[in-house]
Write a protein that holds these residues in place. Structure first.
Motif, mmCIF file in Angstrom:
data_model
loop_
_atom_site.group_PDB
_atom_site.id
_atom_site.type_symbol
_atom_site.label_atom_id
_atom_site.label_comp_id
_atom_site.label_asym_id
_atom_site.label_seq_id
_atom_site.Cartn_x
_atom_site.Cartn_y
_atom_site.Cartn_z
ATOM 1 N N GLU A 125 -36.615 -49.526 4.000
ATOM 2 C CA GLU A 125 -35.410 -50.349 4.093
ATOM 3 C C GLU A 125 -35.290 -50.939 5.506
ATOM 4 O O GLU A 125 -34.954 -52.122 5.678
ATOM 5 N N THR A 156 -37.599 -53.844 6.021
ATOM 6 C CA THR A 156 -37.308 -55.030 5.203
ATOM 7 C C THR A 156 -36.027 -55.649 5.733
ATOM 8 O O THR A 156 -34.920 -55.296 5.321
ATOM 9 N N ARG A 204 -34.877 -57.185 0.337
ATOM 10 C CA ARG A 204 -34.520 -55.820 -0.051
ATOM 11 C C ARG A 204 -34.129 -55.779 -1.526
ATOM 12 O O ARG A 204 -34.567 -54.899 -2.284
ATOM 13 N N HIS A 230 -37.125 -48.936 -4.080
ATOM 14 C CA HIS A 230 -38.018 -49.977 -3.585
ATOM 15 C C HIS A 230 -39.312 -49.970 -4.399
ATOM 16 O O HIS A 230 -39.794 -48.924 -4.828
#
Length: 235
Positions: free
Chosen positions: A92, A95, A101, A135
């Protein structure tokens, strides 16, 4: 080696939602940065340089953690969730674009659904809960583990997917000859394999030590693309 499982998961027809994403190519085409096969080649080399090492490394690290969990059924719930939580947080942080995201998590959610139905496993339930899904690299790593693949095979699928998404989108967006696009992908196979091997080699490291390459222009383009009212691809 589970060769058929490897082929299934690497196949662009696997129902993981990847066909709805161009990985930034649609924005690059609209901006005039990619107009032909040569431009696509430059774009894909760029993806290999910044996106593939990160995606493949986080996929490989997730796979390795999941495989260890599968071999240690007595592990506590805390022991199981900590590696995945750390991987999720580190990815996270890498990104930067909120649009990217969201795209990653939505692709992860679609892949998770397909993986659970194809290779049922308790491993999926250990992924961090998020309203938009996990993700994509984390979902891919766990799915590859559930399918019985090796860490390097998981990394290869991840690196390969970084290329095939925009390559497929280029045929639709630019009307390129699909044979020439496939020839281009074949010429990039060696570089793709090298990235996968490097990713598998660092899979044992802490999430903080994994690759953290960035591409500011890709982040800016993703945010602009997200504002379009009419577009062919979600990202």
């Amino acid at each position: 080696m589970h060769r058929t499982a490897y082929l299934l998961l690497a196949d662009g027809r696997f129902p993981s939602g990847g066909h709805a994403h161009s990985s930034g190519l649609e924005a690059a085409v609209a901006a005039g940065r990619v107009t032909d096969l040569a431009g696509l080649e430059q774009f894909l080399h760029g993806r290999l340089s910044y996106a593939a090492p990160v995606t493949a490394a986080f996929t490989a690290a997730t796979h390795l953690s999941a495989a260890r969990m599968g071999r240690a059924p007595s592990a506590t719930e805390c022991d199981v969730k900590v590696p995945f939580l750390s991987l999720d947080r580190e990815l996270e942080a890498r990104t930067v674009s909120p649009a990217l995201r969201l795209a990653s998590r939505r692709q992860g959610r679609a892949l998770l659904r397909a993986g659970r139905n194809t290779w049922p496993s308790e491993l999926y339930g250990h992924l961090p809960k998020h309203p938009d899904g996990p993700h994509q690299p984390l979902a891919l790593g766990v799915t590859a583990a559930a399918a019985g693949l090796s860490t390097e095979e998981a990394a290869q699928i991840a690196a390969y997917g970084v290329l095939t998404g925009p390559a497929s989108a280029a045929v639709r967006l630019l009307g390129l000859d699909p044979y020439q696009v496939q020839h281009l992908l074949a010429r990039m196979a060696g570089a793709c394999d090298e990235i996968a091997a490097a990713a598998a080699a660092v899979a044992h490291k802490s999430p903080q030590e994994l690759p953290a390459h960035a591409a500011p222009l890709a982040d800016i383009s993703a945010e602009l693309h997200a504002t379009w009212e009419v577009r062919l691809f979600a990202s």
